[in-house]
Design a protein around this motif. Structure first.
Motif, short mmCIF file in Angstrom:
data_model
loop_
_atom_site.label_atom_id
_atom_site.label_comp_id
_atom_site.label_asym_id
_atom_site.label_seq_id
_atom_site.Cartn_x
_atom_site.Cartn_y
_atom_site.Cartn_z
N GLN A 23 6.39 -1.30 -7.81
CA GLN A 23 7.33 -0.83 -6.80
C GLN A 23 8.73 -0.65 -7.38
N GLY A 24 9.30 -1.67 -7.96
CA GLY A 24 10.59 -1.56 -8.62
C GLY A 24 11.77 -1.35 -7.69
N ASP A 25 11.55 -1.45 -6.39
CA ASP A 25 12.63 -1.26 -5.44
C ASP A 25 12.25 -1.94 -4.14
N TRP A 26 13.23 -2.56 -3.47
CA TRP A 26 12.90 -3.26 -2.23
C TRP A 26 12.49 -2.31 -1.12
N SER A 27 12.93 -1.07 -1.21
CA SER A 27 12.65 -0.09 -0.15
C SER A 27 11.32 0.59 -0.39
N THR A 28 10.40 0.47 0.57
CA THR A 28 9.12 1.17 0.45
C THR A 28 9.31 2.68 0.47
N PHE A 29 10.35 3.17 1.14
CA PHE A 29 10.57 4.61 1.25
C PHE A 29 11.03 5.20 -0.08
N VAL A 30 11.94 4.50 -0.76
CA VAL A 30 12.38 4.94 -2.08
C VAL A 30 11.21 4.89 -3.06
N TYR A 31 10.44 3.80 -2.97
CA TYR A 31 9.26 3.65 -3.84
C TYR A 31 8.25 4.77 -3.60
N GLN A 32 7.98 5.07 -2.34
CA GLN A 32 6.99 6.11 -2.05
C GLN A 32 7.48 7.49 -2.51
N ASN A 33 8.78 7.72 -2.44
CA ASN A 33 9.29 8.99 -2.99
C ASN A 33 8.94 9.12 -4.46
N ASP B 273 10.30 14.33 -2.79
CA ASP B 273 10.96 13.36 -1.89
C ASP B 273 10.52 13.51 -0.43
N LEU B 274 9.40 12.88 -0.14
CA LEU B 274 8.84 12.94 1.22
C LEU B 274 9.80 12.35 2.26
N PHE B 275 10.48 11.26 1.89
CA PHE B 275 11.34 10.56 2.85
C PHE B 275 12.81 10.92 2.60
N GLN C 54 -6.41 -14.16 0.53
CA GLN C 54 -6.58 -12.73 0.32
C GLN C 54 -6.55 -12.37 -1.16
N SER C 55 -7.02 -11.17 -1.46
CA SER C 55 -6.85 -10.61 -2.79
C SER C 55 -5.37 -10.33 -3.03
N ARG C 56 -4.81 -10.92 -4.09
CA ARG C 56 -3.39 -10.70 -4.38
C ARG C 56 -3.11 -9.23 -4.61
N MET C 57 -4.02 -8.56 -5.29
CA MET C 57 -3.83 -7.14 -5.57
C MET C 57 -3.76 -6.35 -4.26
N GLN C 58 -4.64 -6.65 -3.34
CA GLN C 58 -4.66 -5.92 -2.08
C GLN C 58 -3.37 -6.15 -1.30
N LEU C 59 -2.90 -7.40 -1.26
CA LEU C 59 -1.65 -7.70 -0.56
C LEU C 59 -0.48 -6.94 -1.17
N ASP C 60 -0.43 -6.91 -2.51
CA ASP C 60 0.68 -6.23 -3.18
C ASP C 60 0.67 -4.73 -2.91
N ILE C 61 -0.53 -4.14 -2.93
CA ILE C 61 -0.63 -2.70 -2.67
C ILE C 61 -0.07 -2.38 -1.28
N LEU C 62 -0.56 -3.10 -0.29
CA LEU C 62 -0.17 -2.80 1.09
C LEU C 62 1.28 -3.16 1.36
N ASN C 63 1.74 -4.25 0.77
CA ASN C 63 3.13 -4.66 0.98
C ASN C 63 4.09 -3.61 0.43
N SER C 64 3.77 -3.08 -0.75
CA SER C 64 4.65 -2.07 -1.34
C SER C 64 4.64 -0.78 -0.54
N LEU C 65 3.57 -0.56 0.22
CA LEU C 65 3.46 0.66 1.04
C LEU C 65 4.00 0.45 2.45
N GLY C 66 4.61 -0.70 2.71
CA GLY C 66 5.27 -0.92 3.99
C GLY C 66 4.54 -1.83 4.95
N TYR C 67 3.32 -2.27 4.61
CA TYR C 67 2.57 -3.16 5.48
C TYR C 67 2.80 -4.61 5.01
N ARG C 68 3.61 -5.32 5.75
CA ARG C 68 4.07 -6.65 5.36
C ARG C 68 2.93 -7.66 5.35
#
Length: 756
Positions: free
Chosen positions: A527-537, A549-551, A444-458
Motif C-alpha cells: 500500500q505505501g500510503d494510509w489512504s486507500t484512494f491514493v493507493y488504488q490510484n 487516477d480513478l479517484f 484470519q489469514s493475515r494475507m487476506q486481511l491485509d488485501i482487504l484492509n488496503s482496499l478500504g475494508y477495515r
C-alpha cells in the motif's frame, strides 16, 4: 475453521435436518451437550468416591454441572461445550493413574477433547496437569518408597498426555500450522502483567441466580447445593487436616487462575481475551462440585453438625445482602431464599418427601438461573432464521441460474444486522455456497486481511473484515460481480428480472475483473500510503499501463459543534460514486449521518472505515455528519473522494480483454495461457498462501504478489500450463502420528488387559 468449529461428533446429526432447520438443530446439539456434561460428571463422581456417593446426590451434582453458569453463558457459543463434557473423563483418567488403575481412559479422553475442540482441549490439558498434582499430593505419603512411586506416576502422566496429543495429531498439527500462518499467530505477551483482574470477593458476590462473568469478575454459580457442600467440606471431622489443607491450597490455585493475570493468561492459552468471559471457569466449577461430592459422601453418614448447613446458608445470605446493599435485585433475594430452604431440607431428618422436595428445589433454582442467562446470551430465533434461510437460498440459486460463470458475491446486510448497520455475521458465503470476500474466523489469514484492509475494508482485531458498504473499484479488482443490497449504489446495476429476497435486490458490478488475466509488467504490491484512494490510484494506474487516477479528491468544508462535526462536500460533474473515510484516534461509538439518507454506526466495534455516500445525478453538494457519544471528537484525519466510473470502465474493459479462463476442481485450478512476449504475468484474484502448490509446465514456482497479497505468476513465452493445488500443510504427517498413537494406545490396552 474445521478444527475449531466443526469437529464435534454431535455435528454429524446435521444430516437429519434441512438447512432451514439449523436453528432447531443448534438447540438440540446444545441440549445434548448439556446432557452429556451431566452424564460424565455423574459418572466421574461415582467413580472417584468409589460409589460411596449416593445415586441421588451424584445425579443432582451432575445436573448442577450441566446447568452451571458457564454452560448457560455459552448458549450461543456451543463449540466449547465439548470440552465441558470431556473434562470429567479426563479427570477420571488422571484419578485412575494416581490410584494405579490400569486404563487407557486418559490418553483417549485427552485425544478426543483436542479433536472435538482444540481450544477447550488445551484448557483441559492444563487443568489435568494441576489436577494430577492435586491428587498426587492427596494420595502420596511422605516416605521414600511413596516418593519413587510418585515420580513414576509423573512419567506415566506425561506419557499418557503425549499419547492423547498424538491421537489428535491428524487435526491438531494442521490446525497449529494454520494458526501459525494466521493473523493472530503471536502470543499477546503485552497483557502478561503481575496484576489482578478484579476483586476476588466478587466470586461470592456473583454466586447468585443469573450471575454473570465479565472482564473483572467471575460467576461460578452452579446451585446452592454445590456451595453448601463445598464450604461444609472443610468442617467435616472425619476428613484429615492434610486433605483439607491440600484441597484449600488447590482451591486458592484455581481462584488465582481466575483473577491473577499471569495464571489467567496461561489458561487463556497465551492470548488476550475480549469476550465470552470466563472461557475456562467450568474447570473451577468442576472442582467445586468435586469438593461438594466429598462432603455429601460423609454427610450421608451423619458426621456433620446438625445445623451446620443452615449456618453456612445464613452467612452466605448476610454476605450477599451486604455486597448487594445498594442494588438488592430479585435474583439476589431468590438466591438467598433457595439457599436457606435447600439447607433446611438437607438438615431435617431424612425422609423421602424432603429428599424429593430438595431435588425439585435444586432443579427449580437452576432453571430460574437459566432463564435470564439464556435470554441474555442466546439469541436464536428459529422462525425468523428459517424464513431468512429459505429466501437467501432462493436468491443465490436464482443468481446461479442467471449466471453460471465464476465470480464473487458480497452483500450489504447479512442476517442479524442491527439498525445502525453493525453486524458480525459474515459467513453466509459458506452457508449458501457462493464465493464471498468476507468471513469470520477467530484467526484470519493475515494475507487476506491485509488485501482487504488496503482496499478500504477495515479489519477488526485481526479476526474479521467489515464488508457491508460496497467499494466498487475494490470489488471489481477482487472479481465481485454481484451484490445483494437493500439500497441502490451509484455504479451498480439492478437486475430487475431477479427477485428481491430478505429486502435485498441483486445488483451487478459491470466493472468486475475476471478471476485471472494477463498483464504486462508487475503491478503495485504494497500500500505505501494510509489512504486507500491514493493507493488504488497507483494500483489501477499500473494495471492500466498509464496514469488514469480513478479517484479524485472532493472538496469540503467542516464545522464543529461540541460532539458533532459536519462536512459539506462539493461534488464533481460526471458519473461518480462518492466515498468518505474518517480516521478515528479512538472509538467514539459514533453515529454517521450520510447525506440525510442513512445513519450508520461509526468509529466503534465492527463499524466500517470507508463509507459510501448516496447521491443523485445533478447533485451539487452532499453532507456528512458525525456525532460522538463520548466526550469530544477523536478524529485523526478525513478524506473524501469520487470514483470516476467512466475511467473504471476503461480499466475494466482492458483487463477483461486479457481474461484467462480457469478450470476449477475440488482442490485445484488449471489454467492454460499463451504468452506472446517477455515480462508478462498472470494476475489471479486469490491470496498467496503456503498451502498452494503451483506448477508452470510441470515446474514448481513460487508466486509473487500484487495488491498486498494477491498472486501474480511470471509467464514463459509460449504456452503455459498452470496447475494450482491446495494442500493442507502437514496433514500427512499428522495422520501418521495419529496412526502411531492409535497403535500405541492399542498396545497399552492389550498390556493392561494381560496384566489384569
Amino acid at each position: 475453521m474445521v478444527a475449531y468449529y466443526l469437529m464435534s461428533p454431535l455435528n454429524l446429526l446435521v444430516i437429519f435436518f434441512k438447512k432451514n432447520q439449523l436453528g432447531i438443530f443448534f438447540n438440540l446439539i446444545y441440549l445434548l451437550k448439556l446432557a452429556l456434561a451431566a452424564m460424565t460428571m455423574t459418572y466421574f463422581l461415582k467413580k472417584v468416591t468409589e460409589s460411596k456417593l449416593s445415586y441421588a446426590f451424584s445425579v443432582i451434582l451432575g445436573i448442577c454441572y450441566a446447568l452451571m453458569q458457564y454452560n448457560l453463558a455459552q448458549g450461543s457459543n456451543i463449540i466449547w461445550l465439548d470440552g465441558v463434557y470431556m473434562l470429567p473423563l479426563i479427570l477420571l483418567g488422571v484419578h485412575y493413574l494416581i490410584i494405579g488403575e490400569k486404563s487407557i481412559l486418559l490418553p483417549v479422553a485427552v485425544g478426543c477433547s483436542i479433536i472435538f475442540n482444540w481450544y477447550t482441549g488445551g484448557i483441559n490439558c492444563l487443568f489435568a496437569g494441576l489436577w494430577f498434582i492435586f491428587e498426587l499430593v492427596l494420595q502420596t505419603k511422605l516416605s521414600s518408597d511413596e516418593l519413587i512411586k510418585g515420580l513414576k506416576k509423573c512419567i506415566y502422566f506425561v506419557l499418557n498426555m503425549l499419547l492423547g496429543v498424538m491421537l489428535s495429531a491428524f487435526i491438531f498439527i494442521p490446525a497449529v500450522m494454520a494458526l501459525g500462518n494466521g493473523s493472530r499467530n503471536q502470543m499477546d505477551w503485552a497483557v502478561l502483567t503481575n496484576t489482578f483482574r478484579g476483586n476476588v470477593l466478587s466470586l461470592v458476590e456473583r454466586y447468585i441466580v443469573g450471575g454473570q462473568s465479565d472482564a473483572t469478575g467471575v460467576s461460578l454459580f452452579s446451585g446452592s447445593v454445590v456451595l453448601l457442600g463445598a464450604v461444609a467440606y472443610f468442617f467435616l471431622k472425619k476428613v484429615s487436616l492434610k486433605k483439607k489443607i491440600t484441597t484449600l491450597l488447590f482451591g486458592i490455585v484455581v481462584v488465582l487462575t481466575l483473577y491473577w493475570q499471569p495464571a489467567y493468561f496461561v489458561f487463556s492459552l497465551l492470548k488476550q481475551v475480549d469476550s465470552y468471559w470466563c472461557r475456562f471457569s467450568y474447570v473451577a466449577i468442576a472442582f467445586l462440585i468435586y469438593v461438594a461430592a466429598q462432603f455429601y459422601v460423609e454427610y450421608e453418614k451423619s458426621s456433620f453438625y446438625k445445623y451446620g448447613l443452615v449456618g453456612i446458608a445464613s452467612i452466605y445470605s448476610i454476605a450477599e445482602i451486604v455486597m448487594h446493599r445498594h442494588d438488592l435485585t430479585w435474583n439476589v433475594i431468590a438466591s438467598i431464599i433457595f439457599c436457606i430452604v435447600i439447607a433446611t431440607l438437607l438438615t431435617v431428618p431424612k425422609r423421602n418427601w424432603t429428599n424429593s422436595l430438595a431435588l425439585v428445589l435444586v432443579i427449580m433454582e437452576l432453571m430460574v438461573s437459566a432463564y435470564p442467562l439464556l435470554k441474555f446470551y442466546s439469541y436464536a430465533d428459529n422462525q425468523s432464521f428459517a424464513s431468512y434461510e429459505l429466501q437467501a437460498e432462493k436468491q443465490v440459486n436464482e443468481l446461479k441460474q442467471y449466471d453460471s460463470s465464476n465470480y464473487r458475491v458480497t452483500q450489504t446486510s447479512p442476517r442479524g444486522v442491527m439498525d445502525d448497520g453493525i453486524v458480525a455475521n459474515y459467513n453466509e458465503g459458506m452457508d449458501f455456497n457462493y464465493w464471498s470476500i468476507s468471513s469470520y474466523v477467530s484467526s484470519q489469514s493475515r494475507m487476506q486481511l491485509d488485501i482487504l484492509n488496503s482496499l478500504g475494508y477495515r479489519s477488526e482485531q485481526d479476526r474479521i473484515t467489515v464488508v457491508n458498504s460496497p467499494i466498487i473499484s475494490s470489488d471489481a479488482l477482487l472479481g465481485v460481480k454481484y451484490i445483494f443490497s437493500r439500497y441502490p449504489v451509484n455504479g451498480l446495476t439492478k437486475i430487475n428480472k431477479l427477485g428481491t429476497y430478505n429486502d435485498k435486490a441483486t445488483y451487478e458490478n459491470r466493472y468486475a475483473f475476471p478471476l485471472a488475466f494477463i498483464g504486462d509488467g508487475k503491478a503495485v504490491n504494497t500500500q505505501g500510503d494510509w489512504s486507500t484512494f491514493v493507493y488504488q490510484n497507483r494500483l489501477f494506474n499500473n494495471l492500466y499501463g498509464k496514469d488514469i487516477d480513478l479517484f479524485q479528491t472532493v472538496g469540503y468544508k467542516q464545522s464543529i459543534n461540541g460532539n458533532n462535526i459536519k462536512y459539506k462536500l462539493t461534488l464533481p460533474v460526471g458519473s461518480y460514486a462518492l466515498y468518505g473515510n474518517i480516521i478515528w484516534a479512538k472509538n467514539m461509538n459514533a453515529v454517521l449521518g450520510v447525506n440525510n439518507k442513512a445513519n450508520i454506526g461509526y468509529a466503534k466495534w465492527l463499524s466500517p472505515s470507508v463509507f459510501y455516500i448516496p447521491t443523485k445525478s445533478g447533485d451539487k453538494s452532499a453532507t456528512v455528519t458525525l456525532t460522538s457519544s463520548v466526550n469530544g471528537l477523536a478524529i485523526a484525519n478525513q478524506e473524501y473522494y469520487a470514483l470516476n466510473l467512466d475511467k473504471l470502465k476503461l480499466v475494466s474493459e482492458k483487463v477483461n480483454k486479457n481474461a484467462v479462463p480457469v478450470s476449477f476442481s475440488k482442490k485445484s485450478m488449471a489454467i492454460k495461457v499463451a504468452s506472446t512476449k517477455k515480462n508478462q504475468y498472470l494476475y489471479l484474484a486469490f491470496p498467496k498462501d503456503k498451502s498452494w502448490k503451483i506448477t508452470v509446465n510441470g515446474k514448481v514456482v513460487v508466486p509473487k504478489t500484487y495488491a498486498n497479497g494477491l498472486m501474480v505468476i511470471p509467464l514463459e513465452r509460449g504456452t503455459n500450463n498452470l496447475r494450482l493445488t491446495y494442500k493442507v500443510v502437514h496433514q500427512k504427517l499428522g495422520i501418521l502420528i495419529t496412526v502411531i498413537g492409535m497403535l500405541s494406545v492399542g498396545m497399552l490396552f492389550y498390556i493392561n488387559k494381560r496384566w489384569r
